[in-house]
Scaffold this active site. Structure first.
Site, PDB file in Angstrom:
ATOM      1  N   LYS A 208       0.913  -1.323   0.178  1.00 40.25           N
ATOM      2  CA  LYS A 208      -0.086  -0.224   0.158  1.00 40.25           C
ATOM      3  C   LYS A 208       0.845   1.252  -0.122  1.00 40.25           C
ATOM      4  O   LYS A 208       1.883   1.187   0.395  1.00 40.25           O
ATOM      5  CB  LYS A 208      -1.125  -0.022   1.281  1.00 40.25           C
ATOM      6  CG  LYS A 208      -0.177  -0.141   2.400  1.00 40.25           C
ATOM      7  CD  LYS A 208       0.069   1.234   3.035  1.00 40.25           C
ATOM      8  CE  LYS A 208       0.418   1.154   4.678  1.00 40.25           C
ATOM      9  NZ  LYS A 208       1.570   2.344   5.046  1.00 40.25           N
TER      10      LYS A 208
ATOM     11  N   ASP B 211      -2.967  -1.785  10.588  1.00 38.89           N
ATOM     12  CA  ASP B 211      -2.872  -1.513   9.111  1.00 38.89           C
ATOM     13  C   ASP B 211      -3.352  -2.605   8.512  1.00 38.89           C
ATOM     14  O   ASP B 211      -3.880  -2.821   7.364  1.00 38.89           O
ATOM     15  CB  ASP B 211      -1.511  -1.511   8.479  1.00 38.89           C
ATOM     16  CG  ASP B 211      -0.937   0.011   8.467  1.00 38.89           C
ATOM     17  OD1 ASP B 211      -2.010   0.800   8.643  1.00 38.89           O
ATOM     18  OD2 ASP B 211       0.267   0.146   8.028  1.00 38.89           O
TER      19      ASP B 211
END
Ligand code: C5P
Length: 295
Positions: A16, A142
């Site tokens: 990401k 996350d």
């Protein structure tokens, strides 16, 4: 994305980048409240779950620097899932590590999310989506953002996740400084007055933000100053690569990866060539994964 083949279940786990990252404040539990638009890019770890007779958790990894014991996010994910759902089919996990460590790319979190999604499919409804989200949040802040395949807006400490549509379709050139940065150290160094006030983390979702040039004007990362304080070589690396490449670079998450946004593959490849020739830093051309990818 996952594939089933005989006694092997395979998945790929994307990296990401944080396009925006706003830190609202430190919480009583030591974490920080955040707002961030998180995009996934086409750099993947590979994961195979191979059927085994031995019920003990076994993890193998192509990168010897990755812990394969209880420290590994995959281990924690399997343990928490079996606490919730009962015994899991015995398996060995083979992790093909391509996402660099300590790089702000969420590799460990993405691996854990991929394993949770693979296993939950094998459990035929024994774990609900909300159970899965709770387990993901327990593994790490996350992890939840990787339960969704595309761009998301995250809040809370990262565990509140909403899928969003990015008006921009483009390419991200990643640059990897030759060191990692500790996420915990960066958050510990964050100071409320070091962030610009009241910036809008959703700004890159506006219709008008549909080119790399427009994105470059609005992207921000409130952790940037703490990253530079914890690891001064990060500031030098960004200045160096911006100087030789004549291109704006952003810090993802708590570093150490830098990324540039480009509108076309050709522009991204040209930028990589300049970086390879002039900077001495490793780089990679990736594409931002969109909702079109899984159609
Ligand atoms: O949740 P995770 O273990 O991935 O977070 C690593 C560290 O990053 C935490 O121990 C904490 O120091 C910091 N962190 C934070 N606020 C967040 C996410 C992470 O302070 N929202």
């Amino acid at each position: 994305m996952s594939v089933f083949c005989g006694d092997r279940h395979s998945a790929i786990a994307p990296a990401k980048i944080n396009l925006t990252l706003r830190v609202l404040g430190r919480r009583a539990d030591g974490y920080h409240d955040l707002e961030s638009v998180v995009a996934k890019v086409t750099l993947y770890d590979g994961i195979d779950l191979v059927s085994e007779d031995d019920p003990a958790i076994q993890i193998e990894c192509t990168n010897p620097a990755v812990p394969t014991d209880t420290q590994n996010t995959i281990w924690r994910a399997i343990e928490l899932l079996s606490n919730r759902a009962g015994p899991l089919p015995p398996m060995r996990v083979q992790l093909h590590k391509r996402i660099p460590l300590g790089a702000g790319l969420g590799g460990g979190s993405s691996d854990a999310a991929a394993v949770l999604m693979l296993l939950s499919r094998r459990l035929d409804g024994r774990v609900s989506d909300s159970d899965l989200a709770h387990i993901a949040a327990e593994v790490g802040s996350d992890v939840c953002c990787f339960l969704q395949p595309h761009t998301v807006y995250i809040s809370g400490r990262g565990e509140i996740v909403r899928p969003v549509e990015l008006p921009w379709r483009g390419w991200a050139v990643l640059v990897f400084p030759p060191f990692g940065v500790s996420t915990a150290a960066v958050y510990a160094a964050w100071q409320a007055n070091g962030s610009a006030p009241d910036r809008d983390a959703e700004i890159c979702l506006k219709d008008t933000c549909n080119t790399a040039e427009k994105l470059d004007e609005v992207l921000f990362n409130d952790l940037e100053n703490s990253v530079f304080a914890v690891e001064p070589r990060m500031r030098e690396a960004r200045e160096h690569v911006e100087d030789v490449a004549q291109q704006r670079f952003h810090v993802t998450g708590s570093g150490s990866t830098l990324f540039a946004c480009l509108d076309s593959h050709e522009q991204a490849e040209q930028l990589k060539q300049r970086i390879d020739l002039l900077s001495g830093l490793k780089s990679l051309v990736t594409r931002v994964i969109t909702s079109e990818d899984n159609k």
